[in-house]
Scaffold this active site. Structure first.
Site, PDB file in Angstrom:
ATOM      1  N   VAL A 191      33.957  36.850  35.032  1.00 47.83           N
ATOM      2  CA  VAL A 191      33.106  36.026  34.166  1.00 47.83           C
ATOM      3  C   VAL A 191      31.910  35.443  34.943  1.00 47.83           C
ATOM      4  O   VAL A 191      30.825  35.269  34.379  1.00 47.83           O
ATOM      5  CB  VAL A 191      33.948  34.878  33.553  1.00 47.83           C
TER       6      VAL A 191
ATOM      7  N   ASN B 234      38.398  27.726  37.931  1.00 46.08           N
ATOM      8  CA  ASN B 234      37.142  27.022  37.708  1.00 46.08           C
ATOM      9  C   ASN B 234      37.337  25.587  38.165  1.00 46.08           C
ATOM     10  O   ASN B 234      38.453  25.165  38.471  1.00 46.08           O
ATOM     11  CB  ASN B 234      36.667  27.122  36.253  1.00 46.08           C
TER      12      ASN B 234
ATOM     13  N   GLY C 162      40.466  35.279  32.478  1.00 39.93           N
ATOM     14  CA  GLY C 162      40.570  36.191  33.616  1.00 39.93           C
ATOM     15  C   GLY C 162      41.835  35.978  34.426  1.00 39.93           C
ATOM     16  O   GLY C 162      42.913  35.703  33.897  1.00 39.93           O
ATOM     17  N   VAL C 163      41.670  36.062  35.728  1.00 33.06           N
ATOM     18  CA  VAL C 163      42.829  35.964  36.618  1.00 33.06           C
ATOM     19  C   VAL C 163      43.456  34.567  36.557  1.00 33.06           C
ATOM     20  O   VAL C 163      44.673  34.404  36.694  1.00 33.06           O
ATOM     21  CB  VAL C 163      42.442  36.397  38.053  1.00 33.06           C
ATOM     22  N   ASP C 164      42.628  33.569  36.329  1.00 35.19           N
ATOM     23  CA  ASP C 164      43.095  32.180  36.213  1.00 35.19           C
ATOM     24  C   ASP C 164      44.114  32.061  35.067  1.00 35.19           C
ATOM     25  O   ASP C 164      45.238  31.549  35.244  1.00 35.19           O
ATOM     26  CB  ASP C 164      41.868  31.295  35.951  1.00 35.19           C
TER      27      ASP C 164
ATOM     28  N   ASP D  41      47.988  43.897  39.396  1.00 35.61           N
ATOM     29  CA  ASP D  41      47.937  42.568  38.785  1.00 35.61           C
ATOM     30  C   ASP D  41      48.442  41.586  39.840  1.00 35.61           C
ATOM     31  O   ASP D  41      49.594  41.656  40.266  1.00 35.61           O
ATOM     32  CB  ASP D  41      48.858  42.578  37.556  1.00 35.61           C
ATOM     33  N   ILE D  42      47.582  40.675  40.256  1.00 31.84           N
ATOM     34  CA  ILE D  42      47.924  39.791  41.379  1.00 31.84           C
ATOM     35  C   ILE D  42      49.116  38.887  41.042  1.00 31.84           C
ATOM     36  O   ILE D  42      49.824  38.439  41.944  1.00 31.84           O
ATOM     37  CB  ILE D  42      46.683  38.981  41.830  1.00 31.84           C
TER      38      ILE D  42
HETATM   39  P1  ADP Z   1      35.500  34.572  38.064  1.00 29.78           P
HETATM   40  O1  ADP Z   1      35.333  33.489  37.018  1.00 29.78           O
HETATM   41  O2  ADP Z   1      35.609  34.023  39.470  1.00 29.78           O
HETATM   42  O3  ADP Z   1      34.490  35.656  37.924  1.00 29.78           O
HETATM   43  P2  ADP Z   1      37.529  36.236  36.759  1.00 29.78           P
HETATM   44  O4  ADP Z   1      38.982  35.945  36.600  1.00 29.78           O
HETATM   45  O5  ADP Z   1      36.710  36.328  35.522  1.00 29.78           O
HETATM   46  O6  ADP Z   1      36.969  35.147  37.795  1.00 29.78           O
HETATM   47  O7  ADP Z   1      37.365  37.594  37.537  1.00 29.78           O
HETATM   48  C1  ADP Z   1      37.599  37.752  38.923  1.00 29.78           C
HETATM   49  C2  ADP Z   1      38.200  39.125  39.168  1.00 29.78           C
HETATM   50  O8  ADP Z   1      39.601  39.067  38.872  1.00 29.78           O
HETATM   51  C3  ADP Z   1      37.630  40.244  38.296  1.00 29.78           C
HETATM   52  O9  ADP Z   1      37.342  41.367  39.140  1.00 29.78           O
HETATM   53  C4  ADP Z   1      38.756  40.551  37.313  1.00 29.78           C
HETATM   54  O10 ADP Z   1      38.760  41.921  36.946  1.00 29.78           O
HETATM   55  C5  ADP Z   1      39.961  40.232  38.159  1.00 29.78           C
HETATM   56  N1  ADP Z   1      41.240  39.970  37.471  1.00 29.78           N
HETATM   57  C6  ADP Z   1      41.470  39.577  36.200  1.00 29.78           C
HETATM   58  N2  ADP Z   1      42.801  39.476  35.972  1.00 29.78           N
HETATM   59  C7  ADP Z   1      43.423  39.806  37.144  1.00 29.78           C
HETATM   60  C8  ADP Z   1      44.783  39.917  37.573  1.00 29.78           C
HETATM   61  N3  ADP Z   1      45.793  39.641  36.757  1.00 29.78           N
HETATM   62  N4  ADP Z   1      45.028  40.311  38.861  1.00 29.78           N
HETATM   63  C9  ADP Z   1      44.007  40.578  39.709  1.00 29.78           C
HETATM   64  N5  ADP Z   1      42.712  40.499  39.375  1.00 29.78           N
HETATM   65  C10 ADP Z   1      42.423  40.122  38.106  1.00 29.78           C
END
Ligand code: ADP
Length: 169
Positions: free
Chosen positions: A122, A23, A31-33, A9-10
């Site tokens: 996403v 975004n 998601g990660v955001d 988890d980043i």
């Molecule tokens: P995007 O809209 O750019 O596709 P997302 O957040 O939906 O961004 O996904 C980008 C990547 O981040 C995906 O591979 C997802 O599995 C990953 N991701 C989601 N949560 C985390 C997290 N907490 N740490 C690292 N990577 C994550």
């Protein structure tokens, strides 16, 4: 230059800068955001709102990057970049996300930077191409960046990335 690919988890990652797959609104999302804003607290969002007001009234364009503090995260900075949407946007914009994020991180003086797999959630980018573009993007990192981590949320993506790294030599 050290490049590592690992799962995790980043938001828990200790690097000078972590990159957010944001975004264009810069006002949070899924998601990660969402994870970064939840874990980092309201200070990050407050800075993002200020950036919208002062520098990016129409939002941060795809392929660009901008930094804020990291709130209560272990990192010092969050570099927000807007990935392209698969099937809609040019693949060069994904390369630009890596180049611009590294440029912004280097300007801040970051020695270590951690990336998620931008656009591979996403935004629908195929993971193999997303990993390939990430690894190629890391190769051109400007000083003082000396350590880069690609932090993959899905553990099974690490094997895929390992295969791609091996095939890229
Ligand atoms: P995007 O809209 O750019 O596709 P997302 O957040 O939906 O961004 O996904 C980008 C990547 O981040 C995906 O591979 C997802 O599995 C990953 N991701 C989601 N949560 C985390 C997290 N907490 N740490 C690292 N990577 C994550």
């Amino acid at each position: 230059m050290s490049i590592r690919v690992l799962s995790g988890d980043i938001t828990e990652f200790r690097a000078d800068a972590i990159v957010n797959a944001a975004n264009s609104s810069l006002l949070g999302g899924g998601g990660v955001d969402g994870a970064i804003h939840r874990a980092g607290g309201p200070a990050i969002l407050a800075e993002c709102r200020e950036l919208r007001r002062t520098s990016f009234p129409d939002g941060l364009p795809t392929g660009q990057a901008v930094a804020t503090g990291a709130g209560s995260l272990p990192a010092t900075w969050v570099v927000h970049t807007v990935g392209p949407v698969y099937g809609r946007d040019d693949a060069g914009l994904l390369d630009s996300c890596y180049a611009e994020s590294l440029r912004v991180a280097a300007e801040l003086g970051a020695k270590s930077v951690a990336f998620p797999l931008v656009s591979a959630g996403v935004y629908g980018w195929p993971k193999d191409d997303a990993v390939r573009r990430a690894l190629r993007g890391f190769a051109g990192a400007p000083a003082p960046v000396a350590a880069i981590a690609l932090v993959l949320f899905d553990p099974e993506d690490v094997a895929l990335a390992g295969d791609i790294a091996a095939s890229e030599g």
